[in-house]
Design an enzyme around this catalytic site. Structure first.
Site, PDB file in Angstrom:
ATOM      1  N   LYS A  96       1.904  -3.728   8.702  1.00 39.49           N
ATOM      2  CA  LYS A  96       3.030  -2.901   8.805  1.00 39.49           C
ATOM      3  C   LYS A  96       4.210  -3.633   9.482  1.00 39.49           C
ATOM      4  O   LYS A  96       3.916  -4.367  10.478  1.00 39.49           O
ATOM      5  CB  LYS A  96       2.652  -1.798  10.238  1.00 39.49           C
ATOM      6  CG  LYS A  96       1.936  -0.720   9.613  1.00 39.49           C
ATOM      7  CD  LYS A  96       1.965   0.338  10.668  1.00 39.49           C
ATOM      8  CE  LYS A  96       0.974   1.473  10.196  1.00 39.49           C
ATOM      9  NZ  LYS A  96       1.096   2.827  10.836  1.00 39.49           N
ATOM     10  N   ILE A 147       0.862  -1.098  -0.171  1.00 39.59           N
ATOM     11  CA  ILE A 147      -0.081   0.032   0.090  1.00 39.59           C
ATOM     12  C   ILE A 147       1.036   1.108  -0.143  1.00 39.59           C
ATOM     13  O   ILE A 147       0.742   2.232  -0.508  1.00 39.59           O
ATOM     14  CB  ILE A 147      -1.015   0.073   1.278  1.00 39.59           C
ATOM     15  CG1 ILE A 147      -1.925  -1.272   1.332  1.00 39.59           C
ATOM     16  CG2 ILE A 147      -1.630   1.475   1.407  1.00 39.59           C
ATOM     17  CD1 ILE A 147      -2.935  -1.245   0.215  1.00 39.59           C
ATOM     18  N   GLY A 148       1.828   1.157   0.887  1.00 38.58           N
ATOM     19  CA  GLY A 148       2.769   2.436   0.907  1.00 38.58           C
ATOM     20  C   GLY A 148       3.952   2.166   1.778  1.00 38.58           C
ATOM     21  O   GLY A 148       3.784   1.194   2.660  1.00 38.58           O
ATOM     22  N   THR A 149       4.862   2.956   1.829  1.00 41.45           N
ATOM     23  CA  THR A 149       5.934   3.075   2.735  1.00 41.45           C
ATOM     24  C   THR A 149       5.841   4.177   3.776  1.00 41.45           C
ATOM     25  O   THR A 149       5.916   5.172   3.316  1.00 41.45           O
ATOM     26  CB  THR A 149       7.359   2.900   2.094  1.00 41.45           C
ATOM     27  OG1 THR A 149       7.256   1.818   1.090  1.00 41.45           O
ATOM     28  CG2 THR A 149       8.488   2.892   3.023  1.00 41.45           C
ATOM     29  N   GLY A 150       5.796   3.855   4.914  1.00 50.51           N
ATOM     30  CA  GLY A 150       5.624   4.707   6.167  1.00 50.51           C
ATOM     31  C   GLY A 150       7.071   5.144   6.559  1.00 50.51           C
ATOM     32  O   GLY A 150       8.102   4.559   5.942  1.00 50.51           O
ATOM     33  N   SER A 151       6.999   5.866   7.554  1.00 53.17           N
ATOM     34  CA  SER A 151       8.386   6.286   8.257  1.00 53.17           C
ATOM     35  C   SER A 151       8.969   5.054   8.791  1.00 53.17           C
ATOM     36  O   SER A 151      10.099   5.354   9.034  1.00 53.17           O
ATOM     37  CB  SER A 151       7.941   7.609   9.280  1.00 53.17           C
ATOM     38  OG  SER A 151       6.949   7.757   9.328  1.00 53.17           O
ATOM     39  N   TYR A 152       8.117   3.940   9.265  1.00 52.89           N
ATOM     40  CA  TYR A 152       9.011   2.895   9.845  1.00 52.89           C
ATOM     41  C   TYR A 152       8.900   1.824   9.412  1.00 52.89           C
ATOM     42  O   TYR A 152       9.276   0.693   9.674  1.00 52.89           O
ATOM     43  CB  TYR A 152       8.188   2.935  11.432  1.00 52.89           C
ATOM     44  CG  TYR A 152       8.328   4.199  12.199  1.00 52.89           C
ATOM     45  CD1 TYR A 152       9.607   4.439  12.695  1.00 52.89           C
ATOM     46  CD2 TYR A 152       7.419   5.178  12.276  1.00 52.89           C
ATOM     47  CE1 TYR A 152       9.721   5.624  13.420  1.00 52.89           C
ATOM     48  CE2 TYR A 152       7.405   6.133  12.802  1.00 52.89           C
ATOM     49  CZ  TYR A 152       8.744   6.401  13.541  1.00 52.89           C
ATOM     50  OH  TYR A 152       9.115   7.713  14.439  1.00 52.89           O
ATOM     51  N   ASP A 202      -0.978  12.606  17.504  1.00 50.54           N
ATOM     52  CA  ASP A 202      -0.679  12.963  15.997  1.00 50.54           C
ATOM     53  C   ASP A 202      -1.839  12.996  15.133  1.00 50.54           C
ATOM     54  O   ASP A 202      -1.707  12.161  14.083  1.00 50.54           O
ATOM     55  CB  ASP A 202       0.322  11.832  15.524  1.00 50.54           C
ATOM     56  CG  ASP A 202       1.146  12.558  14.378  1.00 50.54           C
ATOM     57  OD1 ASP A 202       1.342  13.534  14.126  1.00 50.54           O
ATOM     58  OD2 ASP A 202       1.757  11.458  13.846  1.00 50.54           O
TER      59      ASP A 202
HETATM   60  P1  ADP Z   1       3.445   6.790   8.122  1.00 54.12           P
HETATM   61  O1  ADP Z   1       4.527   6.247   8.793  1.00 54.12           O
HETATM   62  O2  ADP Z   1       3.832   7.839   7.082  1.00 54.12           O
HETATM   63  O3  ADP Z   1       2.400   7.429   8.826  1.00 54.12           O
HETATM   64  P2  ADP Z   1       2.010   4.675   7.468  1.00 54.12           P
HETATM   65  O4  ADP Z   1       2.601   3.202   7.612  1.00 54.12           O
HETATM   66  O5  ADP Z   1       1.006   4.822   8.481  1.00 54.12           O
HETATM   67  O6  ADP Z   1       2.898   5.869   7.082  1.00 54.12           O
HETATM   68  O7  ADP Z   1       1.143   4.391   6.154  1.00 54.12           O
HETATM   69  C1  ADP Z   1       1.668   4.035   4.712  1.00 54.12           C
HETATM   70  C2  ADP Z   1       0.660   3.927   3.805  1.00 54.12           C
HETATM   71  O8  ADP Z   1      -0.273   2.818   4.255  1.00 54.12           O
HETATM   72  C3  ADP Z   1      -0.213   5.000   3.560  1.00 54.12           C
HETATM   73  O9  ADP Z   1      -0.559   5.316   2.347  1.00 54.12           O
HETATM   74  C4  ADP Z   1      -1.404   4.901   4.435  1.00 54.12           C
HETATM   75  O10 ADP Z   1      -2.600   5.537   3.850  1.00 54.12           O
HETATM   76  C5  ADP Z   1      -1.550   3.350   4.051  1.00 54.12           C
HETATM   77  N1  ADP Z   1      -2.295   2.622   5.365  1.00 54.12           N
HETATM   78  C6  ADP Z   1      -1.816   2.748   6.724  1.00 54.12           C
HETATM   79  N2  ADP Z   1      -2.630   2.120   7.407  1.00 54.12           N
HETATM   80  C7  ADP Z   1      -3.644   1.722   6.698  1.00 54.12           C
HETATM   81  C8  ADP Z   1      -4.882   0.885   6.927  1.00 54.12           C
HETATM   82  N3  ADP Z   1      -5.046   0.439   8.122  1.00 54.12           N
HETATM   83  N4  ADP Z   1      -5.577   0.647   5.747  1.00 54.12           N
HETATM   84  C9  ADP Z   1      -5.483   1.179   4.688  1.00 54.12           C
HETATM   85  N5  ADP Z   1      -4.400   1.869   4.508  1.00 54.12           N
HETATM   86  C10 ADP Z   1      -3.573   2.152   5.428  1.00 54.12           C
HETATM   87 MG    MG Z   2       0.511   6.649   9.118  1.00 55.25          MG
END
Ligand code: ADP
Ligand code: MG
Length: 279
Positions: free
Chosen positions: A37, A14-19, A141
């Site tokens: 995650k 879905i994406g890469t977050g800060s951690y 946050d």
């Molecule tokens: P960050 O560390 O920047 O907050 P996240 O790890 O929370 O990033 O999120 C990374 C990506 O995954 C983002 O695009 C976020 O919208 C998506 N995402 C995070 N949690 C969920 C979830 N429970 N359901 C759908 N998408 C999610």
């Molecule tokens: Mg987030």
């Protein structure tokens, strides 16, 4: 009863977050779609790991219809990876939604804003009313990127304190690398945080839903602090009602004593007037 990573199949990233990475996953047993995650705890100190574990345990206790549901955690020692398994929110996050509306040249419907407001208030009330070692849970946050939407466009508040727990020094630094638009006057002044700071952030978030920009903006941290502490922000576009203007201003009061608690917001006549109670 406990699952292992083999019990899930990665559907996509879905994406890469800060951690770490967020993957959409499927539980093999029943095909349930979830999200995990991946956090690498390899570089963490024992103390940080202990804090992380207790934070995740805490998250697992937060069961509310407007809070992203945490399902499980799996530790893979061979790769020093912690997988946090949670509800997958099909509607994505509110930051993406705001960007899309902005780029499409559309305004966010006022009724949707009241709904979002109400559902975040309910989620925050659940946190603020919970006692853990005598303390309450603060989101700390609250921002569009941490508010998720399900398939009905209903709110699922997420990302509870994970950032804070994962190495407090790093997250402190991070707060100040990015521009802390939603930071409350009290945080700007003494770095203290309480439940009313979450209310301030909610006011900022609602303002951004209406105008596509935070109520207080500046290029420099110092300027931003001054603006935040002045408490002066632009009026909403005319399409939004006086009620909404009043309600957002109510949350954006510099003086904490004047600013309402979420409990007061939840039962406020203006809010009740504009939403269909769902509890
Ligand atoms: P960050 O560390 O920047 O907050 P996240 O790890 O929370 O990033 O999120 C990374 C990506 O995954 C983002 O695009 C976020 O919208 C998506 N995402 C995070 N949690 C969920 C979830 N429970 N359901 C759908 N998408 C999610
Ligand atoms: Mg987030």
């Amino acid at each position: 009863m406990s699952y292992s990573i083999q019990d899930y199949e990665v559907v996509c990233t879905i994406g890469t977050g800060s951690y770490g990475i967020c993957n959409k996953i499927k539980r093999k047993k029943d095909g349930k779609i979830l999200l995990w995650k991946e956090l690498d705890y390899g570089g963490m100190s024992e103390k940080e790991k202990t804090m992380l574990v207790s934070e995740v345990n805490l998250l697992r206790e937060l069961k509310h219809k407007h809070i992203v549901r945490y399902y499980d955690r799996i530790i893979d020692r061979s790769t020093t990876t912690l997988y946090i398994i949670m509800e997958y929110c099909e509607g994505g996050d509110l930051a993406t939604y705001i960007n899309k509306m902005k780029n499409d040249g559309k305004a966010v419907d006022e009724n949707f804003i009241w709904k979002i407001c109400y559902q975040i208030v309910l989620a925050l009330r659940e946190c603020h009313n919970r006692h853990k070692n005598g303390g309450i849970i603060l989101h700390r946050d609250l921002k569009p990127a941490n508010v998720f939407l399900d398939s009905n466009m209903d709110v699922k508040l997420g990302d509870f304190g994970l950032a804070r727990m994962l190495c407090s020094e790093t997250s402190f630094a991070k707060t100040f690398v990015g521009t802390p638009y939603y930071m409350s006057p009290e945080q700007m002044n003494q770095m203290s945080y309480n439940e009313k700071s979450d209310v301030w952030s909610l006011g900022c978030l609602l303002f951004e839903l209406c105008t596509f920009r935070p109520p207080f903006t500046a290029n420099k941290q110092r300027e931003l602090a001054l603006k935040i502490c002045s408490g002066r922000f632009p009026r909403l576009p005319t399409r939004y009602s006086d009620d909404l203007n009043k309600f957002i201003s109510y949350m954006l009061q510099v003086d904490q004593a004047q600013r309402p608690t979420v409990e007061q917001l939840a039962v406020h006549s203006l809010l009740i007037k504009h939403v269909t109670p769902d509890e």
